[in-house]
Design an enzyme around this catalytic site. Structure first.
Site, mmCIF file in Angstrom:
data_model
loop_
_atom_site.group_PDB
_atom_site.id
_atom_site.type_symbol
_atom_site.label_atom_id
_atom_site.label_comp_id
_atom_site.label_asym_id
_atom_site.label_seq_id
_atom_site.Cartn_x
_atom_site.Cartn_y
_atom_site.Cartn_z
ATOM 1 N N GLY A 144 0.789 -1.229 0.000
ATOM 2 C CA GLY A 144 0.000 0.000 0.000
ATOM 3 C C GLY A 144 0.821 1.280 0.000
ATOM 4 N N ASN A 178 1.440 3.183 -2.541
ATOM 5 C CA ASN A 178 0.708 4.192 -3.328
ATOM 6 C C ASN A 178 -0.456 4.778 -2.537
ATOM 7 O OD1 ASN A 178 1.602 4.679 -6.210
ATOM 8 N ND2 ASN A 178 1.807 2.448 -6.036
ATOM 9 N N LYS A 195 -6.687 -8.192 -7.931
ATOM 10 C CA LYS A 195 -7.884 -8.927 -8.363
ATOM 11 C C LYS A 195 -8.677 -8.049 -9.317
ATOM 12 C CE LYS A 195 -7.520 -12.414 -5.463
ATOM 13 N NZ LYS A 195 -7.465 -13.810 -5.840
ATOM 14 N N ASN A 233 -6.960 3.157 -11.864
ATOM 15 C CA ASN A 233 -5.938 2.159 -11.523
ATOM 16 C C ASN A 233 -4.575 2.757 -11.820
ATOM 17 O OD1 ASN A 233 -4.756 -0.404 -10.881
ATOM 18 N ND2 ASN A 233 -4.567 -0.818 -13.076
ATOM 19 N N HIS A 248 -0.736 1.602 -12.927
ATOM 20 C CA HIS A 248 0.003 0.476 -13.504
ATOM 21 C C HIS A 248 1.454 0.921 -13.692
ATOM 22 C CE1 HIS A 248 0.410 -3.246 -15.747
ATOM 23 N NE2 HIS A 248 1.150 -2.572 -16.607
ATOM 24 N N ASP A 260 -6.249 -3.468 -17.320
ATOM 25 C CA ASP A 260 -5.358 -2.407 -17.829
ATOM 26 C C ASP A 260 -5.819 -1.821 -19.153
ATOM 27 O OD1 ASP A 260 -3.663 -2.972 -15.629
ATOM 28 O OD2 ASP A 260 -2.685 -4.561 -16.755
HETATM 29 C C1 GAR Z 1 2.653 -0.693 -7.790
HETATM 30 O O1 GAR Z 1 3.877 -0.655 -8.460
HETATM 31 C C2 GAR Z 1 1.510 -0.698 -8.801
HETATM 32 O O2 GAR Z 1 1.759 0.082 -9.937
HETATM 33 C C3 GAR Z 1 1.443 -2.152 -9.148
HETATM 34 O O3 GAR Z 1 1.609 -2.828 -7.924
HETATM 35 C C4 GAR Z 1 2.459 -2.042 -7.079
HETATM 36 C C5 GAR Z 1 1.787 -1.890 -5.734
HETATM 37 O O4 GAR Z 1 2.631 -1.274 -4.816
HETATM 38 N N1 GAR Z 1 0.200 -2.469 -9.782
HETATM 39 C C6 GAR Z 1 0.103 -3.317 -10.801
HETATM 40 O O5 GAR Z 1 1.065 -3.927 -11.250
HETATM 41 C C7 GAR Z 1 -1.294 -3.475 -11.370
HETATM 42 N N2 GAR Z 1 -1.282 -4.173 -12.610
HETATM 43 P P1 GAR Z 1 2.066 -0.685 -3.463
HETATM 44 O O6 GAR Z 1 1.213 -1.775 -2.808
HETATM 45 O O7 GAR Z 1 3.290 -0.415 -2.651
HETATM 46 O O8 GAR Z 1 1.288 0.545 -3.784
#
Ligand code: GAR
Length: 194
Positions: A14, A16, A91, A107, A109, A150
């Site tokens: 988490g 982000n 998910k 979202n 990515h 995506d």
């Molecule tokens: C982030 O890099 C996000 O962009 C990616 O998962 C990570 C989560 O980090 N998401 C994807 O790859 C979605 N397809 P976080 O839990 O530290 O925010």
């Protein structure tokens, strides 16, 4: 200018989500995170909990589909959520929620969509694919969510240049740093549009 009641969906650490919450606390965005939903118990729930934000673990494995949906809708309605952000959520959101909140789900990515997206493309798998493809640039994308992985309209992207000897690990670190700025910037763009 609009101020959204945000629900965040997470599956991991988490970072982000933390960055978005901190942007809100600093007043860089006027929207507030009111609810955090995870599909399992994860460390990313700790920070919102400390701040008194409601958190919930809603797992499809532990309940019937109707119950699974009902629990989420009730939580989203309870907090008058008008913006959902997926922040490392691995998910697929139920189609009923995608439709109910159409145009109100974002979202993040870690690559320049439409390249390097789709099912199974998350986290390190994305950075590995980018490095192996010999790309000159990567960088995070914030996009609207529709029924496919995506796939929705792109709201914001920032390019990051790959350097000589870049590894998936160094690239992940570089992209994540930018992610921590771009998500709040994207929310601000939406606030200003309203
Ligand atoms: C982030 O890099 C996000 O962009 C990616 O998962 C990570 C989560 O980090 N998401 C994807 O790859 C979605 N397809 P976080 O839990 O530290 O925010």
């Amino acid at each position: 200018m609009k101020s959204f009641s945000i629900a965040a969906y997470i599956s991991g650490s988490g970072s982000n989500l933390r960055a978005v919450i901190n942007s809100s606390l600093r007043g860089n965005i006027s929207s507030k995170v009111r609810l955090v939903i995870a599909n399992k118990v994860v460390s990313g729930l700790d920070y919102p909990k400390e701040l008194g934000i409601e958190t919930a673990v809603v797992s499809r494995e532990e309940m019937q589909r109707t119950e699974f949906l009902k629990v989420q809708i009730e939580l989203l309605e309870k907090h008058n959520i008008d913006l959902i952000i997926l922040a490392g959520f691995l998910k697929k959101l139920p189609l009923e929620i995608v439709e109910k909140y159409s145009g109100r789900i974002l979202n993040i990515h870690p690559a320049l969509l439409p390249k390097f997206g789709g099912k199974g493309m998350h986290g390190m798998a994305v950075h590995k694919a980018v490095v192996e493809a010999g790309e000159e640039f990567s960088g995070p994308t914030v996009h609207f969510v529709d029924g496919k992985y995506d796939n929705g309209e792109i709201l914001l992207q920032i390019k990051v240049r790959l350097i000589e000897g870049e590894t998936p690990e160094t690239l992940q670190k570089k992209v994540l740093e930018v992610e921590h700025k771009i998500y709040a910037e994207a929310i601000k763009l939406l606030e200003e549009r309203e």
